[in-house]
Design a protein around this motif. Structure first.
Motif, PDB file in Angstrom:
ATOM      1  N   UNK A  69       0.838  -1.199   0.000  1.00 19.35           N
ATOM      2  CA  UNK A  69       0.000   0.000   0.000  1.00 19.35           C
ATOM      3  C   UNK A  69       0.875   1.252   0.000  1.00 19.35           C
ATOM      4  N   UNK A  70       1.943   1.233   0.794  1.00 21.88           N
ATOM      5  CA  UNK A  70       2.823   2.404   0.853  1.00 21.88           C
ATOM      6  C   UNK A  70       3.538   2.635  -0.475  1.00 21.88           C
ATOM      7  N   UNK A  71       3.884   1.567  -1.185  1.00 22.33           N
ATOM      8  CA  UNK A  71       4.522   1.709  -2.496  1.00 22.33           C
ATOM      9  C   UNK A  71       3.561   2.325  -3.502  1.00 22.33           C
ATOM     10  N   UNK A  72       2.321   1.871  -3.474  1.00 20.63           N
ATOM     11  CA  UNK A  72       1.313   2.438  -4.374  1.00 20.63           C
ATOM     12  C   UNK A  72       1.069   3.917  -4.066  1.00 20.63           C
ATOM     13  N   UNK A  73       1.016   4.258  -2.778  1.00 25.26           N
ATOM     14  CA  UNK A  73       0.814   5.640  -2.380  1.00 25.26           C
ATOM     15  C   UNK A  73       1.978   6.511  -2.878  1.00 25.26           C
TER      16      UNK A  73
END
Length: 122
Positions: A102-106
């Motif tokens: 999720x943090x990579x996508x953000x």
């Protein structure tokens, strides 16, 4: 599921069952083959009754890839992506990515929104 690899670039064949590789010749399950298509996408086919049929299919695909001109796959990419807007390409690319946290996508969305889209006029 252990896979047997043939010559570099030809692909692999395997059985998707609980039997060990040493029992494949007596196992009633069908063989599957996995290879990269001319466009570079991983492809899997099943329904091969014998190891020889699976190897024959991999050999056929490999021969077709080697016989096709390199410009053919380039022409296919140009036809698919040539008229596509960058935002559309990004969405298609992101949908095909696995294992993105999720943090990579953000972080990726932030980079796209604040840097790439404005720079490309999107």
């Amino acid at each position: 599921m252990a896979a047997r690899t043939l010559a570099r670039g030809m692909g692999t064949f395997f059985k998707d069952c609980e039997h060990p590789e040493s029992r494949w010749s007596k196992c009633p399950h069908e063989y599957k083959v996995r290879y990269r298509s001319a466009a570079g996408k991983q492809t899997e086919e099943s329904g091969f009754g014998t190891q020889d049929k699976a190897i024959a299919r991999l050999t056929e695909v490999y021969s077709q890839k080697k016989a096709a001109p390199q410009s053919q796959s380039k022409a296919e990419r140009i036809q698919k992506y040539g008229t596509m807007r960058f935002e559309e390409y990004v969405e298609e690319w992101k949908a095909g990515q696995r294992h993105l946290a999720v943090s990579s996508l953000r972080h990726l969305d932030s980079l796209l929104e604040h840097h790439l889209y404005p720079a490309l006029g999107g």
